[in-house]
Design a protein around this motif. Structure first.
Motif, PDB file in Angstrom:
ATOM      1  N   ALA A 210      28.626  41.791  34.564  1.00 34.13           N
ATOM      2  CA  ALA A 210      29.675  42.757  34.186  1.00 34.13           C
ATOM      3  C   ALA A 210      30.500  43.138  35.411  1.00 34.13           C
ATOM      4  O   ALA A 210      31.707  43.367  35.304  1.00 34.13           O
ATOM      5  CB  ALA A 210      29.041  43.988  33.563  1.00 34.13           C
ATOM      6  N   ALA A 211      29.854  43.168  36.577  1.00 36.02           N
ATOM      7  CA  ALA A 211      30.574  43.528  37.800  1.00 36.02           C
ATOM      8  C   ALA A 211      31.474  42.397  38.275  1.00 36.02           C
ATOM      9  O   ALA A 211      32.367  42.611  39.093  1.00 36.02           O
ATOM     10  CB  ALA A 211      29.573  43.884  38.892  1.00 36.02           C
TER      11      ALA A 211
ATOM     12  N   GLU B 204      32.049  49.566  32.099  1.00 35.93           N
ATOM     13  CA  GLU B 204      32.107  48.101  32.224  1.00 35.93           C
ATOM     14  C   GLU B 204      32.642  47.458  30.942  1.00 35.93           C
ATOM     15  O   GLU B 204      33.415  46.497  30.985  1.00 35.93           O
ATOM     16  CB  GLU B 204      30.710  47.542  32.552  1.00 35.93           C
ATOM     17  CG  GLU B 204      30.269  47.865  33.971  1.00 35.93           C
ATOM     18  CD  GLU B 204      28.797  47.538  34.230  1.00 35.93           C
ATOM     19  OE1 GLU B 204      28.454  47.299  35.407  1.00 35.93           O
ATOM     20  OE2 GLU B 204      27.993  47.548  33.264  1.00 35.93           O
TER      21      GLU B 204
END
Ligand SMILES: [Zn+2]
Lengths: 78, 164
Positions: B109-110, B132
């Motif tokens: 997600a990052a 996110e």
């Protein structure tokens, strides 16, 4: 067909499955590829476990839509 | 499956009790979605999931080649040949620097900052934060599909509402 942008869609409660052709609640289907006119096509979630049927039915659907797309293009040129 | 409140996207919460079932479902689902546009797969372990999906992809390719060799119907043979080419040509990556050329990006997600937006499909295979999720959804094309494996967390509704 492959690069069609899906049009903004209206809220729908049910959809026709492209594999068994039944009309079922939206909660029972998943989204696959598109109809020749850019609409989203769906199939029952249950069919995904029928491994080869799922694959072959979607391929038949896509081929049919491709033909429809080509037919539509031909009609619009003529 | 459902649509979000203002019908921008389809939302599909998919049940998969084990990682094996999840990868089976994803490998079945992904080819049809890739036929209409790129996909983003959010996972905690991009390289590992990519490797699993690639193995299933090769099996699928083999099965379609077998079907093609068994049929004499010219239309079916053409359809199978087209799908074989599609499966061969689909480019997967878990490397963000290659995201712009990939049909399917496997990322945490990052890691969605460097991506090839807009995506036609986003698969969530892990729980992410509402922030996110909101960041991911900015990369989802209108009319696209958000497929969530596992459960739909109520906090996700907040992310959708915030985008509305
Ligand atoms: Zn069905």
């Amino acid at each position: 067909m492959t690069d069609s942008t899906p049009p903004p869609h209206q809220p729908i409660a049910e959809a026709q499955c492209v594999i068994c052709l039944q009309t079922v609640p939206l909660v029972s289907v998943t989204a696959g590829s598109l109809y020749a006119d850019g609409r989203q096509a769906f199939a029952c979630n249950g069919h995904i476990h029928e491994r080869l049927r799922w694959v072959l039915a979607w391929l038949a659907f896509d081929a049919e839509q491709q033909e429809q797309h080509e037919h539509n293009l031909g009609s619009s040129v003529a | 499956m459902k649509t979000d409140l203002i019908s921008r996207w389809y939302i599909d919460v998919r049940s998969a009790k084990t990682s094996d079932l999840m990868s089976f479902d994803l490998a079945q689902h992904l080819p049809r979605r890739l036929s209409i546009g790129p996909a983003l797969v959010i996972t905690d372990h991009p390289a590992i999931l990519l490797s699993v999906i690639r193995k299933r992809w090769m099996k699928l390719l083999h099965d379609i080649e077998t079907q093609r060799s068994r049929t004499l119907d010219r239309r079916k043979r053409d359809s199978f040949a087209k799908e074989i080419a599609h499966l061969h040509e689909s480019r997967f990556t878990s490397k963000e620097r290659l995201a712009y050329n990939a049909d399917a990006l496997f990322a945490t997600a990052a890691g969605v900052k460097a991506c090839r937006a807009p995506y036609t499909t986003i698969y969530l295979t892990t729980t992410i934060t509402p922030v996110e999720l909101a960041a991911c959804l900015t990369h989802l094309r209108q009319g696209g599909l958000l497929a969530v494996y596992g459960e739909w967390h109520t906090a996700y509704d907040g992310a959708l509402a915030a985008l509305g």
